[in-house]
Write an enzyme that holds these catalytic residues in place. Structure first.
Site, PDB file in Angstrom:
ATOM      1  N   GLY A  56       0.788  -1.219   0.000  1.00 12.68           N
ATOM      2  CA  GLY A  56       0.000   0.000   0.000  1.00 12.68           C
ATOM      3  C   GLY A  56       0.821   1.271   0.000  1.00 12.68           C
ATOM      4  O   GLY A  56       0.263   2.372  -0.041  1.00 12.68           O
ATOM      5  N   HIS A  57       2.150   1.167   0.054  1.00 10.92           N
ATOM      6  CA  HIS A  57       2.978   2.379   0.199  1.00 10.92           C
ATOM      7  C   HIS A  57       4.179   2.296  -0.720  1.00 10.92           C
ATOM      8  O   HIS A  57       5.285   2.010  -0.245  1.00 10.92           O
ATOM      9  CB  HIS A  57       3.425   2.501   1.652  1.00 10.92           C
ATOM     10  CG  HIS A  57       3.897   3.872   2.009  1.00 10.92           C
ATOM     11  ND1 HIS A  57       5.202   4.271   1.894  1.00 10.92           N
ATOM     12  CD2 HIS A  57       3.229   4.932   2.496  1.00 10.92           C
ATOM     13  CE1 HIS A  57       5.315   5.519   2.312  1.00 10.92           C
ATOM     14  NE2 HIS A  57       4.142   5.938   2.687  1.00 10.92           N
ATOM     15  N   PHE A  58       4.172   2.498  -1.884  1.00 12.75           N
ATOM     16  CA  PHE A  58       3.073   2.708  -2.815  1.00 12.75           C
ATOM     17  C   PHE A  58       3.201   1.641  -3.886  1.00 12.75           C
ATOM     18  O   PHE A  58       4.327   1.378  -4.310  1.00 12.75           O
ATOM     19  CB  PHE A  58       3.172   4.098  -3.440  1.00 12.75           C
ATOM     20  CG  PHE A  58       3.173   5.210  -2.413  1.00 12.75           C
ATOM     21  CD1 PHE A  58       1.979   5.635  -1.821  1.00 12.75           C
ATOM     22  CD2 PHE A  58       4.352   5.822  -2.030  1.00 12.75           C
ATOM     23  CE1 PHE A  58       1.979   6.669  -0.894  1.00 12.75           C
ATOM     24  CE2 PHE A  58       4.349   6.857  -1.089  1.00 12.75           C
ATOM     25  CZ  PHE A  58       3.166   7.276  -0.515  1.00 12.75           C
TER      26      PHE A  58
END
Length: 155
Positions: free
Chosen positions: A54-56
């Site tokens: 999720g990052h990224f």
């Protein structure tokens, strides 16, 4: 465990001192330490880290808060090693403060984050550290950390 002659810790020795486990255990090896002074440890950052989902997804970057956490875990190891106290399941290291934080370089998959932490002072159960995280000799993050060790049964 550690002795005066053996100033390195492998992952099993680290796990004996820190309560953190995957995915929050962010120290892979202690390269050297000196009681009440300094410690140097590493985190090998791989593409398989959960936070990169999720990052990224399009450009994976280690979250700055996790770089700070990795340095704090390194600092906690130094405190436990300096006091020669093995924490039990009720021992928790809490942040008291984080000052002068600067992020100077992104940390990406394939990097090895080297963390150098020194004790600035200890007073009334509060430890203050100067921490620097670097990759290939370039500073990635630096901060002044303050932590305390508490027993959760007494807290």
């Amino acid at each position: 465990m550690t002795t005066a002659d053996n100033k390195t810790l492998d992952i099993n020795q680290i796990k004996a001192l820190l309560p953190h486990r995957y995915p929050m255990l962010l120290v892979d090896r202690v390269l050297t330490w000196e009681a009440n002074k300094t410690i140097t440890a590493i985190k090998n950052v791989t593409a398989n880290e959960e936070f990169f989902n999720g990052h990224f997804p399009h450009k994976p970057v280690m979250p700055g808060v996790l770089m700070i956490e990795a340095m704090a875990q390194t600092a906690a190891l130094l405190s436990f090693l300096s006091t020669n106290v093995k924490p039990d399941e009720n021992s928790v290291v809490y942040f008291v403060g984080i000052d002068n934080t600067r992020f100077k370089r992104p940390v990406v998959p394939g990097d090895q984050l080297k963390m150098d932490v020194e004790i600035v002072r200890t007073s009334r159960g509060i430890w203050k550290y100067k921490a620097v995280g670097s990759v290939d000799g370039q500073v990635a993050v630096e901060a002044d950390l303050m932590c305390t060790i508490r027993n959760t049964v007494e807290a």
